[in-house]
Design a protein around this motif. Structure first.
Motif, mmCIF file in Angstrom:
data_model
loop_
_atom_site.group_PDB
_atom_site.id
_atom_site.type_symbol
_atom_site.label_atom_id
_atom_site.label_comp_id
_atom_site.label_asym_id
_atom_site.label_seq_id
_atom_site.Cartn_x
_atom_site.Cartn_y
_atom_site.Cartn_z
ATOM 1 N N SER A 62 1.230 -1.222 0.081
ATOM 2 C CA SER A 62 -0.018 0.128 0.271
ATOM 3 C C SER A 62 0.998 1.189 0.117
ATOM 4 O O SER A 62 0.307 2.084 -0.732
ATOM 5 N N LYS A 63 1.754 0.902 0.902
ATOM 6 C CA LYS A 63 2.825 2.306 1.162
ATOM 7 C C LYS A 63 3.605 2.710 -0.563
ATOM 8 O O LYS A 63 3.729 3.690 -0.740
ATOM 9 N N ARG A 64 3.589 1.559 -1.103
ATOM 10 C CA ARG A 64 4.409 1.737 -2.638
ATOM 11 C C ARG A 64 3.376 2.183 -3.732
ATOM 12 O O ARG A 64 3.937 3.054 -3.806
ATOM 13 N N ALA A 65 2.533 1.581 -3.427
ATOM 14 C CA ALA A 65 1.323 2.460 -4.618
ATOM 15 C C ALA A 65 0.519 3.444 -4.201
ATOM 16 O O ALA A 65 0.957 4.161 -5.415
ATOM 17 N N LYS A 66 1.130 4.202 -3.065
ATOM 18 C CA LYS A 66 0.854 5.577 -2.387
ATOM 19 C C LYS A 66 1.678 6.332 -3.381
ATOM 20 O O LYS A 66 2.056 7.257 -3.654
ATOM 21 N N THR A 67 3.522 5.811 -3.254
ATOM 22 C CA THR A 67 3.987 6.208 -3.107
ATOM 23 C C THR A 67 4.565 6.307 -5.350
ATOM 24 O O THR A 67 4.273 7.340 -5.495
ATOM 25 N N GLU A 68 3.798 6.032 -5.486
ATOM 26 C CA GLU A 68 3.715 5.709 -7.139
ATOM 27 C C GLU A 68 2.975 6.437 -7.433
ATOM 28 O O GLU A 68 2.983 7.179 -9.145
ATOM 29 N N SER A 69 2.107 6.285 -6.630
ATOM 30 C CA SER A 69 0.343 7.641 -6.806
ATOM 31 C C SER A 69 0.989 8.553 -7.214
ATOM 32 O O SER A 69 0.773 10.001 -7.796
ATOM 33 N N TYR A 70 1.881 9.505 -5.754
ATOM 34 C CA TYR A 70 2.363 10.862 -5.610
ATOM 35 C C TYR A 70 3.496 10.511 -6.826
ATOM 36 O O TYR A 70 3.658 12.720 -6.980
ATOM 37 N N ASP A 71 4.504 9.995 -7.453
ATOM 38 C CA ASP A 71 5.134 10.408 -7.735
ATOM 39 C C ASP A 71 4.486 11.101 -9.492
ATOM 40 O O ASP A 71 4.918 12.093 -10.510
ATOM 41 N N LYS A 72 3.431 10.240 -9.810
ATOM 42 C CA LYS A 72 3.483 10.648 -10.764
ATOM 43 C C LYS A 72 2.560 11.361 -11.008
ATOM 44 O O LYS A 72 2.185 12.485 -12.233
ATOM 45 N N GLU A 73 1.536 12.116 -9.443
ATOM 46 C CA GLU A 73 0.588 13.595 -9.925
ATOM 47 C C GLU A 73 2.303 14.092 -9.399
ATOM 48 O O GLU A 73 1.607 15.617 -10.580
ATOM 49 N N GLN A 95 13.794 30.183 -18.826
ATOM 50 C CA GLN A 95 14.537 29.251 -17.911
ATOM 51 C C GLN A 95 14.814 29.950 -16.718
ATOM 52 O O GLN A 95 15.608 28.537 -15.145
ATOM 53 N N GLU A 96 14.917 31.023 -15.921
ATOM 54 C CA GLU A 96 15.323 31.861 -15.249
ATOM 55 C C GLU A 96 14.703 31.235 -13.995
ATOM 56 O O GLU A 96 14.774 31.210 -12.517
ATOM 57 N N MET A 97 13.094 31.512 -14.449
ATOM 58 C CA MET A 97 11.154 31.150 -12.986
ATOM 59 C C MET A 97 11.934 29.716 -13.093
ATOM 60 O O MET A 97 11.354 29.492 -11.820
ATOM 61 N N ARG A 98 12.232 28.498 -14.157
ATOM 62 C CA ARG A 98 12.309 27.107 -14.071
ATOM 63 C C ARG A 98 13.084 26.561 -12.901
ATOM 64 O O ARG A 98 13.107 26.583 -11.390
ATOM 65 N N GLN A 99 14.476 27.918 -12.932
ATOM 66 C CA GLN A 99 16.029 27.638 -12.504
ATOM 67 C C GLN A 99 15.502 27.778 -10.109
ATOM 68 O O GLN A 99 15.850 27.551 -9.624
ATOM 69 N N LEU A 100 14.637 29.189 -10.849
ATOM 70 C CA LEU A 100 14.047 29.488 -9.153
ATOM 71 C C LEU A 100 13.491 28.406 -8.395
ATOM 72 O O LEU A 100 13.726 28.562 -7.378
ATOM 73 N N ILE A 101 12.429 28.834 -9.254
ATOM 74 C CA ILE A 101 11.886 27.796 -8.708
ATOM 75 C C ILE A 101 12.138 26.252 -7.708
ATOM 76 O O ILE A 101 11.892 25.469 -6.537
ATOM 77 N N GLU A 102 13.491 25.290 -8.758
ATOM 78 C CA GLU A 102 14.505 24.162 -8.395
ATOM 79 C C GLU A 102 14.920 24.631 -7.406
ATOM 80 O O GLU A 102 14.920 23.882 -6.460
ATOM 81 N N ASP A 103 15.828 25.945 -7.072
ATOM 82 C CA ASP A 103 16.425 26.374 -6.277
ATOM 83 C C ASP A 103 15.569 26.503 -4.870
ATOM 84 O O ASP A 103 16.147 26.014 -3.644
ATOM 85 N N LEU A 104 14.150 27.168 -4.775
ATOM 86 C CA LEU A 104 13.166 27.138 -3.830
ATOM 87 C C LEU A 104 13.208 25.728 -3.297
ATOM 88 O O LEU A 104 12.849 25.626 -1.783
ATOM 89 N N GLN A 153 4.776 14.908 -11.177
ATOM 90 C CA GLN A 153 5.256 14.675 -12.308
ATOM 91 C C GLN A 153 3.813 14.847 -13.926
ATOM 92 O O GLN A 153 4.654 16.536 -14.252
ATOM 93 N N ARG A 154 2.575 15.230 -13.370
ATOM 94 C CA ARG A 154 1.820 15.630 -14.078
ATOM 95 C C ARG A 154 1.673 17.252 -13.610
ATOM 96 O O ARG A 154 1.390 17.937 -14.402
ATOM 97 N N LEU A 155 1.797 17.359 -11.393
ATOM 98 C CA LEU A 155 1.836 18.487 -11.752
ATOM 99 C C LEU A 155 2.689 19.684 -11.650
ATOM 100 O O LEU A 155 3.026 20.736 -12.940
ATOM 101 N N GLY A 156 4.392 18.795 -12.019
ATOM 102 C CA GLY A 156 5.238 19.260 -12.506
ATOM 103 C C GLY A 156 4.958 19.913 -14.752
ATOM 104 O O GLY A 156 5.765 21.131 -14.823
ATOM 105 N N GLN A 157 4.648 19.091 -14.722
ATOM 106 C CA GLN A 157 4.939 18.841 -16.625
ATOM 107 C C GLN A 157 3.802 20.314 -17.195
ATOM 108 O O GLN A 157 3.572 21.103 -17.698
#
Length: 356
Positions: free
Chosen positions: A188-199, A294-303, A201-205
């Motif tokens: 169950s923990k592994r399934a939740k982790t995979e679900s969170y990772d997919k979500e 590029q600056e906005m992406r880098q700033l968000i990654e740093d944050l 990735q979707r939100l990041g895209q």
């Protein structure tokens, strides 16, 4: 005394006139017989008043008692007893006396009945208004109670469903071995982790698409001296290449700006270098929107890196410069300044208070 009589008669006439105007349809006050009867009643009342005044004057002349002094009880017990005996004697004489009532043709009963009816109507109107207000208050209280009852029922139903689920889970786990329970929890923990990772990735895209399609051009416009993000939509590359005036308005795009001048301006503002597109051999100059992206992406990654780094999410990122990207994040309530240093920002932890 005569003036008081005249005033009393004037009031009676005024009352009769007012009553005639308000109840002319239901009472016979407009005929000549009613007016004659009213005149006779007034004369009769005037004669009775004169008789009573004459009797009172005769009584005052025959008595040597001060009426004002007799109106109050004396402090002397004997005088007080005499006063009580006099009052008792007066009441004893008045009890068997038949009160003087108006005659059969008098208008006094009708006038008294009309006045009493007017008072009752006025009191009824006031009672109706008060009752309407009370009904409105009771209806408001009833609606609030019904809403509270509805919420209580929903909460009770949710709690009952939760209890049923917990009992089912307990019964299910009680029939399994500890190893099976552990294996189920891990799965169950592994399934939740995979679900969170997919979500994530979707939100990041989605965030990257939003920055690339909408925000980057507006951030570049603000960085070049144009309007702030959100005040100007659909910013074209030609507009960014032409630049903006000191008043924040777009310059005319008739004059073509050279790539070298644009690249020098990009390097001065963003400090970026040229990139190769699609793996080609020729170096293509980076546009202002791409530099801002590029600056906005880098700033968000740093944050994000600062939040997940040491300090339990309370660390701040020190900005190299005051950029339009950082100002946009602050205005959008995505990041916040350090309370004592405006050069440091961090992402807002929406699970906690804004100011820890």
């Amino acid at each position: 005394m005569a003036q008081s009589h005249n005033e009393a008669l004037a009031r009676i006439r005024q009352y009769a006139e007012a009553t005639r105007g308000g109840y002319g349809d239901s009472m016979d006050f407009t005929t000549s017989s009613s007016e004659a009867r009213l005149e006779r009643t007034i004369k009769d009342l005037q004669a009775r008043v004169q008789q009573q005044e004459a009797a009172l004057a005769k009584l005052r002349a025959a008595s040597d008692i001060d009426i004002e002094q007799a109106a109050y009880a004396s402090e002397d017990p004997r005088e007080k007893l005499k006063q009580l005996l006099v009052v008792k004697d007066a009441y004893t004489r008045l009890i068997p006396t038949v009160p003087e009532l108006p005659g059969k043709g008098s208008a006094v009963p009708a006038l008294l009945a009309t006045r009493n009816l007017q008072q009752r109507i006025q009191e009824s109107k006031m009672a109706i208004s008060s009752t309407v207000d009370q009904i409105a208050k009771r209806e408001g209280a009833l609606r609030r109670e019904e809403a509270s009852l509805h919420d209580a029922k929903l909460l009770t139903r949710a709690l009952e469903d939760g209890i049923v689920r917990l009992r089912a889970q307990y019964d299910d786990r009680s029939q399994k071995t500890p190893a099976a329970v552990v294996e189920e929890l891990v799965a169950s923990k592994r399934a939740k982790t995979e679900s969170y990772d997919k979500e994530m990735q979707r939100l990041g895209q989605a965030m990257n698409d939003f920055i690339n399609d909408y925000v980057s051009a507006m951030i570049a416009a603000e960085e070049l001296g144009g309007p702030v993000v959100g005040d100007m939509f659909d910013v074209e590359n030609e507009t960014l290449a032409a630049g903006f005036t000191k008043k924040g308005k777009a310059k005319s795009g008739k004059k073509v700006v050279s790539d070298k001048l644009r690249q020098r301006r990009i390097d001065q503002i963003w400090g970026t270098k040229v990139i190769e597109e699609d793996g080609g051999d020729d170096d293509e100059p980076m546009t202002e929107a791409e530099a801002a992206d590029q600056e906005m992406r880098q700033l968000i990654e740093d944050l994000f890196a600062t939040m997940s780094g040491p300090g339990g999410g309370k660390g701040y990122l020190e900005l190299k410069r005051d950029s339009a990207a950082s100002r946009f994040l602050i205005r959008a309530k995505i990041a916040q300044f350090h309370p004592k240093d405006a050069k440091k920002i961090r992402l807002i932890d929406f699970g906690k208070e804004l100011d820890d």
